[in-house]
Design an enzyme around this catalytic site. Structure first.
Site, PDB file in Angstrom:
ATOM      1  N   ASP A 113       0.846  -1.191   0.000  1.00 28.94           N
ATOM      2  CA  ASP A 113       0.000   0.000   0.000  1.00 28.94           C
ATOM      3  C   ASP A 113       0.883   1.244   0.000  1.00 28.94           C
ATOM      4  O   ASP A 113       1.922   1.267  -0.669  1.00 28.94           O
ATOM      5  CB  ASP A 113      -0.950  -0.032   1.206  1.00 28.94           C
ATOM      6  CG  ASP A 113      -2.265   0.662   0.932  1.00 28.94           C
ATOM      7  OD1 ASP A 113      -2.304   1.909   0.989  1.00 28.94           O
ATOM      8  OD2 ASP A 113      -3.258  -0.022   0.646  1.00 28.94           O
ATOM      9  N   HIS A 134      -3.477   5.890   3.927  1.00 27.42           N
ATOM     10  CA  HIS A 134      -4.205   4.690   3.523  1.00 27.42           C
ATOM     11  C   HIS A 134      -3.519   3.418   4.007  1.00 27.42           C
ATOM     12  O   HIS A 134      -4.165   2.505   4.534  1.00 27.42           O
ATOM     13  CB  HIS A 134      -4.332   4.696   1.997  1.00 27.42           C
ATOM     14  CG  HIS A 134      -5.327   3.742   1.436  1.00 27.42           C
ATOM     15  ND1 HIS A 134      -4.987   2.469   1.018  1.00 27.42           N
ATOM     16  CD2 HIS A 134      -6.652   3.879   1.176  1.00 27.42           C
ATOM     17  CE1 HIS A 134      -6.054   1.872   0.531  1.00 27.42           C
ATOM     18  NE2 HIS A 134      -7.091   2.691   0.614  1.00 27.42           N
ATOM     19  N   ASN A 140     -14.425   0.322  -5.801  1.00 25.65           N
ATOM     20  CA  ASN A 140     -15.478   1.185  -5.265  1.00 25.65           C
ATOM     21  C   ASN A 140     -16.281   1.909  -6.337  1.00 25.65           C
ATOM     22  O   ASN A 140     -16.877   2.941  -6.061  1.00 25.65           O
ATOM     23  CB  ASN A 140     -14.867   2.255  -4.353  1.00 25.65           C
ATOM     24  CG  ASN A 140     -14.212   1.696  -3.115  1.00 25.65           C
ATOM     25  OD1 ASN A 140     -14.375   0.520  -2.799  1.00 25.65           O
ATOM     26  ND2 ASN A 140     -13.456   2.523  -2.420  1.00 25.65           N
ATOM     27  N   SER A 172     -11.354  -1.170   0.185  1.00 26.72           N
ATOM     28  CA  SER A 172     -10.024  -1.107   0.797  1.00 26.72           C
ATOM     29  C   SER A 172     -10.070  -1.495   2.263  1.00 26.72           C
ATOM     30  O   SER A 172      -9.135  -2.115   2.782  1.00 26.72           O
ATOM     31  CB  SER A 172      -9.462   0.321   0.701  1.00 26.72           C
ATOM     32  OG  SER A 172      -8.804   0.545  -0.505  1.00 26.72           O
TER      33      SER A 172
END
Length: 394
Positions: free
Chosen positions: A142, A174, A272, A344
């Site tokens: 990430d 994130h 998403n 996520s």
């Protein structure tokens, strides 16, 4: 760059024949004038570092070459694919993104309560389980990790950055959030417990920049690193949107199969891009749409499919499991916490649970996938949205 090329250049992923990685690299030079460096010959260097010395890098562990090529060279590669030889296929490299915070439905689930576990951990059954992930290596690829966050003090953490010019520190947020869900504490000093595999070894791989973007090459370098380090689970809350009918990446499918053969399960966010209230269900994104990568959708605290969660819309990519993905409380850089929504957030729930199964049942790869699917909580929702159901702990 060696060889003749046009002024238009691009980055490509080249699949080399399983039994002819070295020969394939030589063919890249012979056919297209692309000089490559093999990671097997340069210990400890990342693909990003090696690109400065050549036109391409062969990720020997994966049988994939990352190359920079002009249009004439790309044409030569295309011709090589059509002939019988060590170059099996090639495809353009994609830009990938942290799957950012998505807007939840209007009726939000309850916020976590101090002194308890988050609703997500309760939903997957952490309050009734004893495994902690101890002895299991979990890689989270990430935006990195805030190593100074007090909730990770004293943990077994290995880091690697595959973003040129950036160290593993998370300047985005994130990565720290998703690592917190997968491997953070169950009994933090402040607020509710939010981590599932709270004693797993954390392999924090930075494959996305502080701006939240990256490339296929960076991700593949991170996967190769995770496999080489014996990680049982790779969690990836990242990707790129796809269109209905768009083929999955042959390169990532090859890599996922090789990872499985080495005992590493890759778990990725479905995406998403849906707007379910408006009647739009978007297909599972890249690279989660690969058959050998476990794709994770999101549900809310009422076990309703999240408004944004991508779904199975064709035979190319399907949702395999779902996890809690709305109003998820977890760690944030600067000794803080934040609640976010998205597939996520669902993905590290599944990755953390996978680590618990790996500890308790010593499962790896396809065996771990099968156990996760078999133990999923069936929901009164279409399997095209939730796959085998809501992930559950051992």
């Amino acid at each position: 760059m060696a060889g003749t090329e046009s002024s238009s250049t691009g980055r490509y992923l080249v699949l080399l024949d399983d039994d002819a990685t070295v020969v394939g690299a030589r063919e890249l030079t012979r056919l297209a004038g692309i000089r490559t460096v093999n990671t097997a010959d340069v210990v400890g260097a990342s693909a990003a570092e090696l690109f400065g010395a050549a036109d391409g890098v062969v990720l020997n562990e994966l049988g994939i070459a990352l190359v920079t090529a002009g249009s004439d060279q790309a044409s030569a590669l295309s011709e090589a694919v059509r002939s019988s030889g060590p170059i099996a296929a090639f495809e353009a490299e994609r830009t990938v993104y942290a799957i950012d915070d998505a807007a939840p439905a209007a009726e939000a689930p309850p916020a976590p309560v101090d002194g308890e576990l988050t609703w997500g951990l309760q939903a997957v059954g952490v309050n009734g389980t004893t495994p902690t992930g101890a002895g299991v290596r979990v890689a989270v690829l990430d935006t990195g990790l805030d190593l100074k966050h007090p909730d990770f003090a004293g943990r077994d953490i290995v880091t690697g950055s595959f973003v040129p010019g950036e160290d593993v520190h998370d300047g985005h947020g994130h990565g720290t959030h998703v690592i917190g869900t997968a491997c953070g504490p169950r009994t933090p000093a402040e607020g509710p417990g939010y981590g599932i595999a709270s004693e797993a070894s954390i392999y924090a791989g930075k494959v996305l920049s502080n701006g939240g973007t990256g490339s296929d090459g960076g991700i593949l370098s991170g996967i190769s690193w995770a496999i080489s380090n014996g990680c049982s689970v790779v969690s990836m809350s990242l990707g790129a949107a796809t269109e209905p009918g768009q083929p999955f990446s042959q390169a990532f499918e090859r890599v996922a199969q090789r990872a499985m053969a080495r005992g590493t399960l890759i778990i990725a966010a479905a995406g998403n891009e849906s707007s379910r209230g408006a009647g739009t269900i978007a297909p599972v994104g890249h690279p989660a749409n690969c058959p050998s990568i476990m794709a994770v959708g999101a549900v809310d605290a009422r076990n309703a499919i999240a408004e944004f969660s991508c779904g199975t819309v064709d035979q190319i990519g399907q949702v395999d499991l779902v996890g809690p993905g709305v109003d998820v409380h977890s760690s944030w850089p600067g000794a803080g916490f934040k609640s976010l929504s998205g597939t996520s957030m669902a993905t590290p729930h599944v990755a953390g649970v996978a680590a618990l199964y790996a500890q308790q049942h010593h499962e790896r790869a396809w065996g771990l996938w099968a156990r996760l699917a078999q133990k999923g909580r069936r929901l009164p929702l279409p399997s095209t949205d939730v796959g085998a159901g809501l992930v559950q702990v051992p």
